[in-house]
Scaffold this active site. Sequence first.
Site, PDB file in Angstrom:
ATOM      1  N   LYS A 174       2.403  33.152  29.776  1.00 48.35           N
ATOM      2  CA  LYS A 174       3.361  33.103  28.666  1.00 48.35           C
ATOM      3  C   LYS A 174       2.844  32.206  27.533  1.00 48.35           C
ATOM      4  O   LYS A 174       2.884  32.596  26.364  1.00 48.35           O
ATOM      5  CB  LYS A 174       4.695  32.582  29.215  1.00 48.35           C
ATOM      6  CG  LYS A 174       5.828  32.516  28.229  1.00 48.35           C
ATOM      7  CD  LYS A 174       7.177  32.598  28.926  1.00 48.35           C
ATOM      8  CE  LYS A 174       7.535  31.381  29.755  1.00 48.35           C
ATOM      9  NZ  LYS A 174       7.858  30.180  28.969  1.00 48.35           N
ATOM     10  N   SER A 175       2.361  31.034  27.875  1.00 44.48           N
ATOM     11  CA  SER A 175       1.882  30.100  26.842  1.00 44.48           C
ATOM     12  C   SER A 175       0.733  30.703  26.055  1.00 44.48           C
ATOM     13  O   SER A 175       0.666  30.593  24.823  1.00 44.48           O
ATOM     14  CB  SER A 175       1.388  28.802  27.496  1.00 44.48           C
ATOM     15  OG  SER A 175       2.433  28.139  28.147  1.00 44.48           O
ATOM     16  N   ARG A 222       0.637  32.017  21.940  1.00 49.45           N
ATOM     17  CA  ARG A 222      -0.347  31.444  21.010  1.00 49.45           C
ATOM     18  C   ARG A 222      -1.313  32.490  20.486  1.00 49.45           C
ATOM     19  O   ARG A 222      -1.790  32.400  19.356  1.00 49.45           O
ATOM     20  CB  ARG A 222      -1.084  30.287  21.701  1.00 49.45           C
ATOM     21  CG  ARG A 222      -0.184  29.047  21.869  1.00 49.45           C
ATOM     22  CD  ARG A 222      -0.785  28.092  22.875  1.00 49.45           C
ATOM     23  NE  ARG A 222      -0.097  26.806  22.963  1.00 49.45           N
ATOM     24  CZ  ARG A 222       1.030  26.588  23.662  1.00 49.45           C
ATOM     25  NH1 ARG A 222       1.610  27.590  24.311  1.00 49.45           N
ATOM     26  NH2 ARG A 222       1.570  25.391  23.705  1.00 49.45           N
ATOM     27  N   GLY A 271      11.780  28.484  24.038  1.00 50.67           N
ATOM     28  CA  GLY A 271      11.526  27.173  23.434  1.00 50.67           C
ATOM     29  C   GLY A 271      10.141  27.125  22.810  1.00 50.67           C
ATOM     30  O   GLY A 271       9.943  26.551  21.730  1.00 50.67           O
ATOM     31  N   ARG A 310      19.011  23.621  23.156  1.00 49.43           N
ATOM     32  CA  ARG A 310      17.827  22.825  23.506  1.00 49.43           C
ATOM     33  C   ARG A 310      17.395  21.922  22.352  1.00 49.43           C
ATOM     34  O   ARG A 310      17.497  22.280  21.180  1.00 49.43           O
ATOM     35  CB  ARG A 310      16.700  23.752  23.971  1.00 49.43           C
ATOM     36  CG  ARG A 310      17.138  24.458  25.250  1.00 49.43           C
ATOM     37  CD  ARG A 310      16.076  25.327  25.835  1.00 49.43           C
ATOM     38  NE  ARG A 310      14.934  24.551  26.263  1.00 49.43           N
ATOM     39  CZ  ARG A 310      13.790  25.109  26.659  1.00 49.43           C
ATOM     40  NH1 ARG A 310      13.645  26.420  26.640  1.00 49.43           N
ATOM     41  NH2 ARG A 310      12.792  24.354  27.056  1.00 49.43           N
ATOM     42  N   SER A 345       4.909  16.883  25.926  1.00 51.09           N
ATOM     43  CA  SER A 345       5.280  18.252  25.573  1.00 51.09           C
ATOM     44  C   SER A 345       4.158  18.960  24.823  1.00 51.09           C
ATOM     45  O   SER A 345       3.785  18.566  23.717  1.00 51.09           O
ATOM     46  CB  SER A 345       6.539  18.244  24.706  1.00 51.09           C
ATOM     47  OG  SER A 345       6.724  19.525  24.138  1.00 51.09           O
ATOM     48  N   GLN A 368       4.525  21.811  23.653  1.00 54.22           N
ATOM     49  CA  GLN A 368       5.165  22.501  22.533  1.00 54.22           C
ATOM     50  C   GLN A 368       5.156  21.617  21.290  1.00 54.22           C
ATOM     51  O   GLN A 368       4.855  22.077  20.185  1.00 54.22           O
ATOM     52  CB  GLN A 368       6.588  22.905  22.909  1.00 54.22           C
ATOM     53  CG  GLN A 368       6.604  23.938  24.021  1.00 54.22           C
ATOM     54  CD  GLN A 368       7.994  24.285  24.496  1.00 54.22           C
ATOM     55  OE1 GLN A 368       8.981  23.714  24.028  1.00 54.22           O
ATOM     56  NE2 GLN A 368       8.078  25.217  25.427  1.00 54.22           N
ATOM     57  N   ASP A 413       6.847  23.366  34.959  1.00 55.65           N
ATOM     58  CA  ASP A 413       7.635  24.596  35.125  1.00 55.65           C
ATOM     59  C   ASP A 413       7.814  24.980  36.594  1.00 55.65           C
ATOM     60  O   ASP A 413       8.511  25.952  36.899  1.00 55.65           O
ATOM     61  CB  ASP A 413       6.964  25.761  34.383  1.00 55.65           C
ATOM     62  CG  ASP A 413       7.037  25.573  32.865  1.00 55.65           C
ATOM     63  OD1 ASP A 413       7.942  24.852  32.391  1.00 55.65           O
ATOM     64  OD2 ASP A 413       6.178  26.128  32.168  1.00 55.65           O
ATOM     65  N   LYS A 448      15.341  22.012  30.057  1.00 58.02           N
ATOM     66  CA  LYS A 448      14.636  23.301  30.102  1.00 58.02           C
ATOM     67  C   LYS A 448      15.660  24.425  29.878  1.00 58.02           C
ATOM     68  O   LYS A 448      16.733  24.181  29.346  1.00 58.02           O
ATOM     69  CB  LYS A 448      13.898  23.444  31.430  1.00 58.02           C
ATOM     70  CG  LYS A 448      12.734  22.467  31.578  1.00 58.02           C
ATOM     71  CD  LYS A 448      11.643  22.773  30.579  1.00 58.02           C
ATOM     72  CE  LYS A 448      10.495  21.794  30.644  1.00 58.02           C
ATOM     73  NZ  LYS A 448       9.517  22.009  29.582  1.00 58.02           N
TER      74      LYS A 448
HETATM   75  C1  S3P Z   1       4.985  25.299  27.144  1.00 59.59           C
HETATM   76  C2  S3P Z   1       5.140  23.963  27.368  1.00 59.59           C
HETATM   77  C3  S3P Z   1       6.113  23.424  28.320  1.00 59.59           C
HETATM   78  C4  S3P Z   1       6.595  24.470  29.318  1.00 59.59           C
HETATM   79  C5  S3P Z   1       6.918  25.763  28.669  1.00 59.59           C
HETATM   80  C6  S3P Z   1       5.726  26.320  27.921  1.00 59.59           C
HETATM   81  C7  S3P Z   1       4.013  25.741  26.120  1.00 59.59           C
HETATM   82  O1  S3P Z   1       7.241  22.953  27.609  1.00 59.59           O
HETATM   83  O2  S3P Z   1       7.722  23.984  30.016  1.00 59.59           O
HETATM   84  O3  S3P Z   1       7.321  26.726  29.648  1.00 59.59           O
HETATM   85  O4  S3P Z   1       3.638  26.935  26.099  1.00 59.59           O
HETATM   86  O5  S3P Z   1       3.600  24.895  25.314  1.00 59.59           O
HETATM   87  P1  S3P Z   1       7.280  21.451  26.997  1.00 59.59           P
HETATM   88  O6  S3P Z   1       6.213  21.364  26.004  1.00 59.59           O
HETATM   89  O7  S3P Z   1       8.649  21.332  26.388  1.00 59.59           O
HETATM   90  O8  S3P Z   1       7.106  20.561  28.181  1.00 59.59           O
END
Ligand code: S3P
Length: 437
Positions: A27-28, A32, A100, A128, A173, A175, A321, A348
């Site tokens: 997913k990450s 991106r 998120g 959130r 984080s 993110q 996660d 979360k």
């Molecule tokens: C993610 C970072 C994590 C993770 C999320 C995906 C990302 O969140 O929990 O599922 O792709 O950067 P946080 O950055 O809020 O920890």
Amino acid sequence: MSDEVPSSWIAAPGRALTGTIRVPGDKSVSHRAVMLGAIAEGTTRIAGFLEGEDTRATARVFAQLGVRIEAPSAGERIVHGVGLHGLRGTDGALDCGNAGTGMRLLAGLLAAQAFDSTLIGDASLSKRPMRRVIEPLATMGARIDSEPDGLPPLRIHGGAGLRGVETTTPVASAQVKSALLLAGLYATGETIVREAHPTRDYAERMLSAFGWPIEFAPGFARLRGGHRLTAIDVDVPADFSSAAFFIVAATLVPGSELLIEAVGMNPRRTGLLEALRAMGADIREQNRREQGGEPVADLLVRHAPLHGIDVPAAIVPDMIDEFPALFVAAACARGRTRVSGAAELRVKESDRIATMAAGLRALGIRVEEAPDGALIEGGRLQGGAIDSHGDHRIAMSFAVAAQLAAGEVRIDDVANVATSFPGFVALATGAGMALRD
Ligand code: S3P
């Protein structure tokens, strides 16, 4: 949320998990790849793209911003990059759905554009915290309005003219870090992000692969504005977080021997392996190799009895996660497992400490909650009913728990599993789990 996915599951003990499976793309990395492909010059081809609601929402947002994205087949995207300054503003709100990652990274990218934009999300995302990106971006000159308490929708004012800053992120984080780095592409001067606890480094690796000069190491990233991104082919590895449910299930169900192929093994993601091995798990990494610049391996997981541990706080960000799945492993282990230093779980897709504690208690397990974790006493799981609170990972974790329960488990509010793991039910039942809509 998808219309096709029903809102409840009935799960029960199935057979041992056997055979070979492959879980969907990361997913990450998928988020991106679309984002960087969109603002690159040239055509980015993505293979193994996660066909989840979260990542599709991100692709839809870029289509609204004027980026042509083709989907020739499932898991494939062709992103026709518009260059760093080629995005077009739109009057319509940009809907990040449940994601998120989508909203926070887009906040960084859109704060640097010449036009205004509004980011919205579903009921869960609308609760959130966004101050964690709004405040550090503001130090770069960004102007972002939110609802009270820093909640979405985010109204982002364009034309701000950003300047690079040196920041230490307020929480561990990826993110937040990624949002700052995306803003930093457009900023004057240098953007430096430091982290007390290193988080996943996909943004850094991918920026580098797209040709942007960036220096990075665990807990540190530095780049300058004013370069260009050049399109590449991105080969997305399978998502470790999706593999995690099968790793735990095969560990717990007697007689299991399951091979999970081509799993992304970025060290900032695999903390669960460390925790499970310390609990006694038998997980072998085979055929280690690189795929799209990321380490991957086939994981051979055999059943093993587990015992409780104190999960080291230092590995919490590396398994952030995976706590819902870890809680299930702990509930089936001999003795107690203590989780601490994990307050982030409370913000979360649901409050994962409260949701897991309530669910495990409903199945007869003793759990003591702490503000930043829990103490879980391993025991015998009973049948019962669980509310996943619309949290995909809670739903899938209780499907795993049910494989060890004395009776049927009804899991409510499961539609959001489609955000990260389309096809979970088919893959799980094919591997041996008993789970029906
Ligand atoms: C993610 C970072 C994590 C993770 C999320 C995906 C990302 O969140 O929990 O599922 O792709 O950067 P946080 O950055 O809020 O920890």
